[in-house]
Enzyme design. Structure first.
Site, PDB file in Angstrom:
ATOM      1  N   SER A   1      53.929  17.542  31.074  1.00 18.56           N
ATOM      2  CA  SER A   1      55.029  18.362  30.563  1.00 18.56           C
ATOM      3  C   SER A   1      55.098  19.767  31.152  1.00 18.56           C
ATOM      4  O   SER A   1      56.061  20.479  30.907  1.00 18.56           O
ATOM      5  CB  SER A   1      54.937  18.455  29.047  1.00 18.56           C
ATOM      6  OG  SER A   1      53.764  19.137  28.694  1.00 18.56           O
TER       7      SER A   1
ATOM      8  N   HIS B   1      56.096  12.977  26.034  1.00 18.41           N
ATOM      9  CA  HIS B   1      57.288  13.665  26.546  1.00 18.41           C
ATOM     10  C   HIS B   1      58.277  12.720  27.223  1.00 18.41           C
ATOM     11  O   HIS B   1      59.341  13.160  27.653  1.00 18.41           O
ATOM     12  CB  HIS B   1      56.885  14.759  27.545  1.00 18.41           C
ATOM     13  CG  HIS B   1      56.443  16.022  26.873  1.00 18.41           C
ATOM     14  ND1 HIS B   1      57.324  17.007  26.482  1.00 18.41           N
ATOM     15  CD2 HIS B   1      55.225  16.438  26.501  1.00 18.41           C
ATOM     16  CE1 HIS B   1      56.655  18.003  25.910  1.00 18.41           C
ATOM     17  NE2 HIS B   1      55.373  17.673  25.902  1.00 18.41           N
TER      18      HIS B   1
ATOM     19  N   LYS C   1      59.138  14.953  19.320  1.00 15.56           N
ATOM     20  CA  LYS C   1      59.819  15.611  20.442  1.00 15.56           C
ATOM     21  C   LYS C   1      61.237  15.031  20.521  1.00 15.56           C
ATOM     22  O   LYS C   1      62.065  15.397  19.693  1.00 15.56           O
ATOM     23  CB  LYS C   1      58.994  15.426  21.717  1.00 15.56           C
ATOM     24  CG  LYS C   1      57.570  16.009  21.565  1.00 15.56           C
ATOM     25  CD  LYS C   1      56.788  16.012  22.857  1.00 15.56           C
ATOM     26  CE  LYS C   1      55.300  16.253  22.627  1.00 15.56           C
ATOM     27  NZ  LYS C   1      54.974  17.580  22.106  1.00 15.56           N
TER      28      LYS C   1
END
Ligand SMILES: Cc1ncc(COP(=O)(O)O)c(C=O)c1O
Length: 413
Positions: free
Chosen positions: A200, A234, A263
């Protein structure tokens, strides 16, 4: 040494971190979000465009998720009341596990309070047997990408393996992984390869197609084969045409997939999706599942609503909008000569600055101009690769992206 001496040591450590310019505790406290498009964060008496959120699809603002959250807490109460095997297994938890399994095409799934807890609870028992009585003990080699997330690093540390049972391959370098596997073949009973799906800091993707090919090629060389574990925290929701993550992008699956609802899915909590035997084993051996509460019913309700939404027209529209916004940002940033730290297809778009203090200062200037972004410095990225991490979301409008590009161009170029 007195207790006060110890506290002085703690204080000196905090001072050292402050002086290095890498302290994190001066967090900006967000008072709420406006209901304009895109929603803006209110801090003190000002509104800020949010370009540092992992809520890639903008689902945390979604009315269906909030409604589902409300309905679940009305039905089950505000908290789970106990761990799963006592009285904390609510139907909404089980419905969510089955929805995760369907979404990722696996037999079953298991929930954790976060992806961090999922890694801790999964990697340890899959490396070493949980209890002294466990039958699951063999001579294992754990092989990890050098830039794996902290939760993976700590999970491997927890296993307290001897040095010869641990190996690290160079970041994204699957040739190096192959060399390690080749050398390890027939020396170990089993190999476990663990990697982030998306890294990420730079928005890089691990090559899961090649990883799968390596597993196929060397699996027979180990008595108990090779187990692949991919943490796609992610990636899920943000990568792949239907948001199924790095696996969808690569067209190949890991043996064990770890994800988060915290997320792109706009809610919170972690999960593992895998074959039935692995999931059954984890329910019996995973400390953060057995001895720690699950996510509250409200959060599970919102996560379930997010997964249900993914395969609707609205879900497809959001993943399409996210892809369009990423393309738009990159085109405009290139035209404005804004330097990228990496060529990312992911919503993480890293802007290369190279100097720690300058990066901090620029993020401060962007804040003054009404934008939330994040400064990323060593040790999270190598020295000299300091960056401003911009995160594109589906809720951003072209106008809000234009405004950010203008502010970046004014301050950087
Ligand atoms: C690869 C990876 N794993 C796990 C996590 C932690 O996710 P959670 O907030 O659900 O614990 C993150 C988040 O930063 C991550 O990037």
């Amino acid at each position: 040494m007195s207790h006060q001496d110890y506290l002085n040591l703690l204080k000196a450590e905090v001072d050292r971190i402050d002086q290095a310019g890498s302290s994190k505790r001066q967090e900006k406290i967000i008072l709420g979000f406006t209901d304009e498009n895109p929603p803006r964060a209110v801090i003190d008496d000002r509104k800020y465009y949010v370009f540092n959120s992992n809520d890639y699809l903008g689902l945390k603002y979604n009315a269906d998720l909030k409604e589902a959250e409300h309905e679940a807490s009305k039905k089950y109460g505000a908290g789970p009341g106990a761990v799963r095997f006592i009285s904390g297994s609510l139907k909404v938890h089980r419905d969510l596990e089955q929805a995760v399994a369907r979404f990722h095409g696996r037999d079953d799934a298991i929930l954790y309070s976060s992806a961090f807890a999922a890694n801790l609870g999964t990697i340890f028992p899959l490396i070493v047997g949980q209890a002294k009585t466990s039958l699951v003990r063999d001579n294992v080699l754990v092989i990890s990408d050098e830039l794996n997330h902290r939760s993976i690093i700590d999970s491997i540390r927890l296993a307290n393996l001897a040095k010869e049972n641990r190996a690290i391959f160079k970041h994204l370098d699957l040739d190096h992984l192959e060399t390690i596997l080749k050398e390890a073949a027939s020396k170990y009973d089993r190999a476990v390869v663990i990697t982030d799906g998306v890294f990420s800091m730079l928005g890089e993707l691990q090559d899961l197609k090649r990883l799968h090919a390596l597993k196929e090629k060397y699996d027979q060389e180990f008595k108990h084969g090779i187990l692949t574990i991919v943490d796609d925290a992610h990636g899920v929701g943000a990568i792949g045409e239907t948001g199924r993550g790095t696996e969808e992008d690569a067209g190949e699956r890991a043996d064990v997939l770890i994800g988060t609802f915290g997320k792109a899915f706009g809610s919170d909590g972690g999960y593992v999706a895998a074959g039935q035997t692995v999931i059954d084993y984890l329910r019996e051996s995973s400390a953060t599942y057995i001895y720690s509460n699950p996510i509250p019913p409200s959060t599970a309700g919102a996560a379930l609503a997010a997964l249900e939404l993914m395969d609707t027209d609205e879900g497809r529209e959001l993943t399409g909008k996210l892809a369009d916004n990423i393309r738009y940002f990159k085109e405009k940033a290139k035209a404005a000569h804004i330097p990228f730290a990496a060529d990312s297809r992911h919503p993480v778009q890293p802007v290369l600055i190279g100097d720690t203090l300058k990066t901090k200062q620029l993020v401060g200037e962007l804040f003054t101009e009404g934008f939330l972004t994040t400064a990323i410095s060593y040790p999270v990225v190598p020295p000299g690769r300091d960056e401003i991490r911009v995160q594109i979301n589906a809720v951003h409008t072209p106008e809000s992206i234009d405004l950010l590009i203008g502010a970046l161009a004014k301050n950087i170029t």
